[in-house]
Scaffold this motif. Structure first.
Motif, short mmCIF file in Angstrom:
data_model
loop_
_atom_site.label_atom_id
_atom_site.label_comp_id
_atom_site.label_asym_id
_atom_site.label_seq_id
_atom_site.Cartn_x
_atom_site.Cartn_y
_atom_site.Cartn_z
N ASP A 1 47.81 -7.25 59.32
CA ASP A 1 48.90 -7.96 59.99
C ASP A 1 48.48 -8.38 61.41
O ASP A 1 48.77 -9.50 61.86
CB ASP A 1 50.15 -7.09 60.07
CG ASP A 1 50.86 -6.96 58.72
OD1 ASP A 1 50.57 -7.79 57.83
OD2 ASP A 1 51.67 -6.03 58.56
N ASP A 2 47.79 -7.45 62.10
CA ASP A 2 47.34 -7.77 63.46
C ASP A 2 46.26 -8.84 63.46
O ASP A 2 46.16 -9.63 64.41
CB ASP A 2 46.85 -6.50 64.17
CG ASP A 2 48.00 -5.65 64.69
OD1 ASP A 2 49.15 -6.12 64.66
OD2 ASP A 2 47.74 -4.51 65.13
N SER B 1 36.93 -6.86 61.74
CA SER B 1 37.90 -6.08 60.97
C SER B 1 37.69 -6.22 59.47
O SER B 1 37.78 -5.24 58.73
CB SER B 1 39.33 -6.53 61.33
OG SER B 1 39.60 -6.36 62.69
N ASN C 1 48.11 -12.14 63.07
CA ASN C 1 48.85 -12.49 64.29
C ASN C 1 47.95 -12.72 65.50
O ASN C 1 48.46 -12.90 66.61
CB ASN C 1 49.87 -11.39 64.60
CG ASN C 1 50.95 -11.28 63.54
OD1 ASN C 1 51.31 -12.27 62.93
ND2 ASN C 1 51.44 -10.08 63.32
N ARG D 1 44.50 -7.01 73.23
CA ARG D 1 44.72 -7.71 71.97
C ARG D 1 44.45 -9.20 72.16
O ARG D 1 44.73 -9.77 73.21
CB ARG D 1 46.15 -7.50 71.46
CG ARG D 1 46.46 -6.04 71.11
CD ARG D 1 45.63 -5.55 69.94
NE ARG D 1 45.89 -4.16 69.58
CZ ARG D 1 45.14 -3.12 69.93
NH1 ARG D 1 44.05 -3.31 70.69
NH2 ARG D 1 45.44 -1.91 69.53
N LYS E 1 45.91 -10.65 66.95
CA LYS E 1 45.73 -9.51 67.84
C LYS E 1 44.35 -8.87 67.68
O LYS E 1 43.73 -8.46 68.67
CB LYS E 1 46.82 -8.45 67.57
CG LYS E 1 48.23 -8.91 67.90
CD LYS E 1 49.25 -7.83 67.57
CE LYS E 1 50.67 -8.29 67.82
NZ LYS E 1 50.94 -8.55 69.24
N LEU E 2 43.87 -8.75 66.44
CA LEU E 2 42.59 -8.12 66.16
C LEU E 2 41.58 -9.14 65.64
O LEU E 2 41.95 -10.12 65.01
CB LEU E 2 42.75 -6.99 65.13
CG LEU E 2 43.59 -5.79 65.59
CD1 LEU E 2 43.74 -4.79 64.46
CD2 LEU E 2 42.99 -5.11 66.82
#
Length: 359
Positions: A278-279, A290, A282, A226, A284-285
């Motif tokens: 959400d990721d 995405s 934050n 991540r 992470k992704l």
């Protein structure tokens, strides 16, 4: 029955009863079109005071299997599933990666299973999945990887390598017992640590079987890393994670959440999008990849049949493109239009398979 409505009394989800013309005679709205907020705002800016709305109280027919599933697609999928199972079991049991079988699978995915996102995405959700989840999941991620390669306009060679990485990303799980993989109770710390080793197992198995392509191996190794450093196995941060690792990360999440597993019922794709969103927020992704995935998958979801959390069934008829995380408008079997952007008390529970829809 047609009813005249003042423009200020219109609401999204109403169906236009007669063509609506502009000042120059152009058609602004066609008979049968479902109104959106943008349509209504456009009308409010024009010298139009009312339009006719169709308020016919009819029930929407539920289509038969023949209208939901393309039998040729299902046949290609089932044949390819069998080949994916043979391919992965060959790596796990014999230490051999059958390059000819792999080429056959990649060819069929590119030509038959992922040539059109508007066919591939609904079929992934509409088909009943007989057999092992791991092999279906591997094939799904391979198909989604092919779609991503197309949406990113990558060259043929790199698209095919991304498909291979998607197909092989979870091969290391075949080294872990099904009792642990399919456990319905909470995992112990030891069991969770064992499952986390599947990325390293997979890379070792593939290298021993002769796989040498760096990006393919990176996709297998890094799909649980991540961007904020909280992933595994190495805790890499964004700049050290390959494009393949970043892409397969959210493809894996999407399909896992939207599929039935031994320990969890499937979620709505829109819940999966929310988790991915959400990721992204934050760190992470990867947002670049995405966002493209969510935007294009949303477009392919139009027409899908769903069950709502209030128990009502319907089909998705519209998804705004103004926001990445926009929620759809659903036409229920009672011909009611529910705009989930405004009805926060109702959500999509899941996309229905052809069998579930006709049950």
């Amino acid at each position: 029955m047609l009813q005249a409505y003042a423009i200020e009394n219109l609401r999204p989800g109403m169906r236009v009863g007669r063509d609506v013309f502009g000042e120059s005679g152009e058609v602004l709205l066609s008979k049968g079109q479902v109104l959106t907020r943008d349509n209504i705002c456009n009308l409010l800016e024009r010298p139009i005071f009312s339009i006719y709305i169709d308020e016919s109280d009819k029930v929407v027919d539920i289509p038969g299997r023949e209208h939901l599933l393309d039998e040729d697609y299902v046949t290609w999928y089932e044949k390819t599933y069998d080949k994916v199972e043979r391919l992965l079991q060959g790596v796990a049991q014999n230490g051999k990666l059958d390059s000819f079988l792999l080429w056959e699978i990649v060819e069929v995915i590119g030509r038959e299973l992922a040539s059109d996102g508007s066919k591939a995405i609904p079929h992934i959700h509409n088909m009943d999945m007989e057999g092992e989840y791991l092999f279906h999941h591997s094939l799904h991620v391979g198909i989604l990887a092919a779609l991503m390669g197309n949406w990113l306009e990558w060259g043929k060679h790199r698209r095919e390598e991304l498909i291979v990485a998607g197909l092989l990303h979870d091969v290391g799980k075949l080294k872990i017992s099904k009792e642990v993989l399919d456990k319905t109770e909470p995992l112990t710390d030891e069991e969770f640590a064992l499952i986390q080793q599947h990325t390293e197992y997979g890379v070792t198995m593939l290298e021993n079987a002769g796989e040498k392509r760096p990006e393919v191996l990176a996709g297998v190794a890094q799909h649980h890393e991540r961007g904020d450093g909280t992933g595994y196995p190495l805790g890499l941060t964004r700049e050290d994670i390959s494009d393949f690792g970043r892409i397969i990360a959210f493809l894996d999440i999407y399909d896992a959440m939207a599929s039935n597993r031994a320990y969890a019922r499937k979620n709505s794709p829109f819940d999966a999008f929310a988790a991915i969103g959400d990721d992204m927020k934050n760190g992470k992704l990867d947002p670049e990849f995405s966002v493209q995935f969510i935007r294009n998958t949303n477009r392919a979801m139009i027409g899908a049949w769903v069950e709502l959390t209030n128990g009502v069934r319907g089909r998705i008829v519209y998804i705004p493109e103004s926001r990445i995380m926009a929620l759809p408008m659903v036409q229920t079997v009672h011909d009611e239009f529910i705009d989930l952007e405004n009805r926060l008390d109702i959500k999509i529970k899941a996309i229905l398979t052809a069998k579930e829809l006709q049950a």
